[in-house]
Structures are given as structure tokens and as C-alpha cells.
Design a protein around this motif. Structure first.
Motif, PDB file in Angstrom:
ATOM      1  N   ILE A  72     -19.671  29.090  18.339  1.00 22.14           N
ATOM      2  CA  ILE A  72     -20.099  27.794  17.806  1.00 22.14           C
ATOM      3  C   ILE A  72     -19.551  26.660  18.674  1.00 22.14           C
ATOM      4  CG2 ILE A  72     -20.021  26.250  15.793  1.00 22.14           C
ATOM      5  CD1 ILE A  72     -21.517  28.581  14.896  1.00 22.14           C
ATOM      6  N   LYS A 114     -21.693  26.244  21.550  1.00 25.77           N
ATOM      7  CA  LYS A 114     -22.987  25.666  21.183  1.00 25.77           C
ATOM      8  C   LYS A 114     -22.881  24.155  20.979  1.00 25.77           C
ATOM      9  CE  LYS A 114     -25.250  29.703  19.450  1.00 25.77           C
ATOM     10  NZ  LYS A 114     -25.161  30.747  18.467  1.00 25.77           N
ATOM     11  N   LEU A 115     -21.706  23.718  20.593  1.00 29.14           N
ATOM     12  CA  LEU A 115     -21.498  22.277  20.431  1.00 29.14           C
ATOM     13  C   LEU A 115     -20.997  21.645  21.735  1.00 29.14           C
ATOM     14  CD1 LEU A 115     -19.782  22.384  16.927  1.00 29.14           C
ATOM     15  CD2 LEU A 115     -22.030  21.441  17.410  1.00 29.14           C
ATOM     16  N   ASN A 116     -20.990  22.438  22.797  1.00 32.09           N
ATOM     17  CA  ASN A 116     -20.516  21.982  24.111  1.00 32.09           C
ATOM     18  C   ASN A 116     -19.075  21.508  24.087  1.00 32.09           C
ATOM     19  OD1 ASN A 116     -22.872  22.479  25.591  1.00 32.09           O
ATOM     20  ND2 ASN A 116     -23.798  20.684  24.623  1.00 32.09           N
ATOM     21  N   GLU A 130     -23.669  15.467  20.748  1.00 30.69           N
ATOM     22  CA  GLU A 130     -24.075  16.111  19.507  1.00 30.69           C
ATOM     23  C   GLU A 130     -24.782  15.095  18.596  1.00 30.69           C
ATOM     24  OE1 GLU A 130     -24.465  18.888  18.180  1.00 30.69           O
ATOM     25  OE2 GLU A 130     -24.323  18.614  16.006  1.00 30.69           O
TER      26      GLU A 130
END
Lengths: 165, 375
Positions: free
Chosen positions: A62, A65-67, A111
Motif C-alpha cells: 500500500i 501504491k501511495l508513492n 495523492e
């Protein structure tokens, strides 16, 4: 007259320099506890029913995925609506090192921008929530708040981080 | 300047501020603008911290602009004036011929390539099933001649996004090309004029193409009963264009006779017996008549004896497409990755879904950061 101007300028410099070197003192609190206080303030259900809460230091998938670069994190937590069509989202990060704050902040900004893009053609109320998102930094702590009562959540974040006097 | 003129000017200036200020003050604040279809700024809460970092004043500015008396009228006048001056777009929406509106499509960036890679990873993991992919182009690809002059030079081609995706994923997915089909039927209102979606008639041609690729016999268009649900539909493009002179759209329903079926939603305890939610026609967004908008997941169970099942990973373009599938499948699951945060593979396994269809608008594939959640 000239002398006075010079003295004034010198004093200004001292004041400005003084401000710059002032270190912000913050309470030492775990991001998970911080999130609980923020959830309360935002009127989210206790224990986060209907929300997914992810420890970003443990969940590499995760985080990426949120960088968010996990190696820059001392701690991190992410709250997101699980199945409801709600834009609400809170991320709280604690940077390992202050020099990485800018990088982490960029991830939060990206985000927020991605969320805005996603909601653009859909529910106007939810889009409005995303548009009014708050990104804030206090000491090594950073947060992204997307919530109906974002300012109340922000206040809880600020209050919880005030050092005990 | 003469004295008289100065007095006259001052009076006008002060009167302007006082009249509009007082008028705005006594008019109650609005929460939503129906015309612009967006939430309007409300009176900001005051805190010294907010004043200090400049947020308070900028929120106040938004509030005053949004709650100005007769805002909708001024917004309309501004856009009328601009059109009179020859402007052919507003908020990136082009004013096309015959009341058609189109949206400028920005050239895709790195996210598009990451999205395609995410889809590839997902498809490779599900090689044992057929992974179909249907990308719906924006209406400008079907009606390029209706765009204002030179507009196409400033907008990216949806066809390029589709071609690139299918080319890159060659061998990993089964592509369902629809652009030529839609072009061939462009006289039949395959897209809304004021909204970014295709119509149910446009979606029919997408369904026809999918059915043939999946080895199913599509229902003939002649066998479908046509019913007009709304002739006062103003879509998303209309909202952005601020052009009151555009004629509203019509929403047509194409229904096939079906045995009873059930539709269940992720965020609702109750299920319904229809794909269509007619109450949506009382709201602003009439397109929500299809499945009452978007959900994390939607499950459709039919009494079809085939036993065949399908997972449709989708955005809102699927909402007026999926009803056609009920003829062929016993179970259909629609999954919207914008809202779905469970493990996709677990979900597919748990519900034993056989076929997989990815159905997305070209803009979503190019611009939405959602495909990473597939893996």
C-alpha cells in the motif's frame, strides 16, 4: 537617518534569523494514536467501521501504491473508506529525518491531486471534500486530510502535537 | 476632472459596493449550484492560524465569489459574452456543431504507461481465463467533424490511447475494438451531446462486439424495446460549459425481455429487482438511472441456466452496457476500482467468476490512478 535605517535593518535580520533557527517542539505521539484523535474530531465511527486502516510502515504494498518511500518513514498510517462511495481519507506520516519531509509532502500532494482527478466527473459533494483537502506539517509529522470536517480534524492534529507544558 | 464628475463617480462606486454588498448579505447562502453542478463555498470558520497562513482570506474570497447575488446569471452572461466574441470553449469544453459538447483530452503522461503495466500484470496472473478489454473512446473520436475549427489540434486523440493500450497488451488481453462500429452507427445518437458517456444505443454496439468476441450470440437490436426515460438530461459537459443555450439530452432505454433477476450493491443491505433506478430522474444526474450510480461492487444474479459468470472491472461507461449481459450470464459482478479496496484475486476466487472484462473510458485508462489496485 541613514544610521537608523541600518540599525533597523540589522535588527530585522536578527529577528528573521531567530525565527529561522527556532526549532518546532512537538509532542511525541504514535501516528496510530494521532489518527484516533483525528477520527474522533472528524465524526468518523469509533474503531473505524467501514474504513480500512493500514499501517504504512508494515504494508509495503500500500505504501508503494501511495508513492510513499517506506525507508523515509518512522511511522505512517492510512485511513480510507472501504466500500462506501466516500472520498474521505486521512494519511498521517512521521518522517525519520526532517530532510525527507519535502519528499513525503510531495507524495501527499500527488495523492490529493489523483483523488481530485478521480472525483471530477462524479459526485459534486465528494469532489468538494477533496478540493478542500488539507496537507499539514508539524515537526516531523505530516498529514493529508480529506473529510467533511477537515478543519476540525486538522485542529485535533495540531492539538495532539502540542508539547505538554 | 470637474468636481461634479468626481462626486458622481464616487457615488456610483460606493453605491455599487453597498447595493451588491447588502443584497448579497440578505440573500440566503446556497449549498449547491444546480447550473454548475458543484458545491458552493460556505462562510469559512475563523481562526488566527488560518488567517496567518493565508487560508482564511482565500476561503473568504471563494465564499464571496460563490455566494454573489444571482451568480448563475452572471456566469451565464460571462459565457454568452465570450461566445459572442467568438470563443468556442469554456473550462476545456468545446462548443461543437448541432448542440454537441466535447472535452479537451490532455496528452497522457507517465501514469498512462503505469496503468497499462498494471493491467498487464493483472492479465498475466489470470492467463487461465479470458481477459477481455473494451475501451470506450470519447465522443470526439466518433464526431470529429462536429468539433470547432482547430480544436482537434489542441486535444489528444482517444484512438491513440486505445491503439497503444491494445498494442502493448497484445497477447495478454482480448481486445474489443469499438471505434469503427460506433463510427458506422454515428447517425443513431451513440453518444450524449452534453455528457461524456455513450448512450445505451452506443453501448449496444459495444455489447455486440463483446458478445461476438466471447462466442455469445448477441440479442438483435430489433428485439429490444425502446423507451425514452428523460428528455431533460444535462450531463457533465453541460455543467462545465456554462452554456445555457445547449439543448438537453434524451436518455433512451433499450430493454430486452428477461426472466426475474436481482441486483445487490456493496453499500446497501437490500437488493432490487431492476438495473434501473427511476428515482434518479428526479435528481440532477439522470445517468444515475443506470444502477443508481457507481458502487465498489454490484452483483447481478439471473435465472439464466448457462451457469456462466463474469467479473466486469469498470467505470461508469459500463453502467448502460451491463444490462445487455444478463441474457448470457447467471452471475455478473461489477467492480469499480475507484472504490474497491479488497483483494481482487480473493474476490474473484471466492465468487468463482469465470470471464473477466475490463470496460473503461479512454480517459480513465489514461488519467485515473486506479489500476494499481488490481495487483
Amino acid at each position: 537617518m541613514k544610521k537608523w535605517i541600518l540599525i533597523m535593518m540589522a535588527m530585522m535580520l536578527v529577528v528573521v534569523a531567530g525565527c529561522g533557527s527556532k526549532k518546532v517542539e512537538v509532542a511525541n505521539i504514535q501516528t496510530a494514536d494521532l489518527l484516533v484523535k483525528m477520527q474522533e474530531a472528524g465524526g468518523f465511527p469509533p474503531a473505524g467501521e467501514g474504513f480500512d486502516i493500514v499501517n504504512l510502515k508494515e504494508n509495503a504494498d500500500i505504501a508503494s501504491k501511495l508513492n510513499i518511500d517506506q525507508s523515509l518513514l518512522a511511522e505512517g498510517i492510512y485511513m480510507k473508506a472501504l466500500i462506501n462511495i466516500r472520498a474521505d481519507e486521512i494519511i498521517v506520516l512521521k518522517a525519520m529525518d526532517e530532510k525527507d519531509i519535502a519528499t513525503l509532502k510531495k507524495a501527499l500532494e500527488d495523492e490529493a491531486a489523483a483523488q481530485q482527478k478521480m472525483w471530477e466527473n462524479y459526485l459534486p459533494q465528494e469532489l468538494d471534500k477533496v478540493k478542500k483537502h488539507i496537507i499539514k506539517q508539524v515537526g516531523p509529522y505530516l498529514t493529508l486530510i480529506i473529510a467533511e470536517k477537515a478543519e476540525d480534524v486538522e485542529k485535533a492534529f495540531d492539538t495532539a502535537l502540542q508539547p505538554a507544558s | 476632472m470637474t468636481n461634479k464628475r468626481a462626486v458622481w463617480l464616487t457615488v456610483c462606486f460606493v453605491a455599487y459596493i453597498v447595493v451588491f454588498g447588502a443584497w448579497s448579505l440578505i440573500t440566503p447562502d446556497r449549498k449547491l449550484s444546480e447550473f454548475e453542478n458543484r458545491a458552493l463555498a460556505q462562510l469559512p470558520q475563523f481562526t488566527t492560524a488560518k488567517l496567518w497562513d493565508g487560508r482564511y482570506t482565500s476561503q473568504m474570497e471563494d465564499y464571496l465569489a460563490d455566494q454573489f447575488v444571482n451568480r448563475d446569471m452572471w456566469v451565464g452572461i460571462k459565457s454568452d459574452a465570450e461566445r459572442t466574441l467568438g470563443k468556442t470553449e469554456n473550462n476545456n469544453v468545446f462548443f461543437g456543431q448541432h448542440n454537441y459538447l466535447f472535452e479537451r483530452f490532455a496528452a497522457p503522461d507517465g501514469l498512462f504507461h503505469r496503468n497499462v503495466e498494471s493491467i498487464r500484470t493483472f492479465a498475466k496472473r489470470h492467463q487461465d481465463t479470458s481477459v477481455y478489454m473494451l475501451i470506450v473512446p470519447q465522443s470526439e473520436a466518433v464526431y470529429p467533424d462536429m468539433l470547432p475549427p482547430y480544436a482537434s489540434a489542441t486535444s489528444y486523440s482517444p484512438q491513440k490511447v486505445i491503439d497503444h493500450t491494445f498494442q502493448t497488451l497484445k497477447g495478454d488481453i482480448v481486445p474489443i475494438p469499438v471505434l469503427d462500429l460506433l463510427k458506422a452507427h454515428r447517425q443513431e445518437s451513440v453518444y450524449f451531446r452534453t455528457d461524456h458517456h455513450w448512450t445505451m444505443r452506443g453501448a449496444y454496439y459495444g455489447y455486440e462486439a463483446f458478445a461476438r468476441a466471447a462466442g455469445l450470440e448477441p440479442v438483435s437490436l430489433n428485439a429490444l424495446a425502446s423507451r425514452v426515460l428523460s428528455d431533460t438530461f444535462y450531463g457533465t459537459y453541460y455543467t462545465k460549459a456554462n452554456n445555457k443555450h445547449i439543448q438537453p439530452d434524451t436518455i433512451e432505454l433499450l430493454e430486452q425481455p428477461l426472466p426475474p433477476y436481482q441486483v445487490c450493491y456493496s453499500d446497501s443491505q437490500t437488493c432490487t429487482d431492476s438495473f434501473y433506478h427511476l428515482d434518479a430522474l428526479k435528481q440532477r444526474d439522470h445517468y444515475a438511472v443506470f444502477f443508481n450510480g457507481n458502487r465498489a461492487w454490484t452483483t447481478i444474479t439471473t435465472s439464466n441456466p448457462s451457469g456462466r459468470s463474469i467479473a466486469v472491472f469498470k467505470d461508469s461507461y459500463a453502467n448502460d452496457f451491463v444490462p445487455y449481459l444478463a441474457k448470457h450470464y447467471t452471475r455478473i459482478d461489477m467492480i469499480d476500482m475507484r472504490f474497491f479496496r479488497d483483494n481482487v484475486d480473493d474476490y474473484l476466487k471466492q465468487h468463482q467468476l469465470q470471464d473477466i472484462l475490463l470496460l473503461y473510458g479512454a480517459k480513465t485508462v489514461a488519467e485515473d490512478d486506479i489500476f494499481k489496485w488490481l495487483n
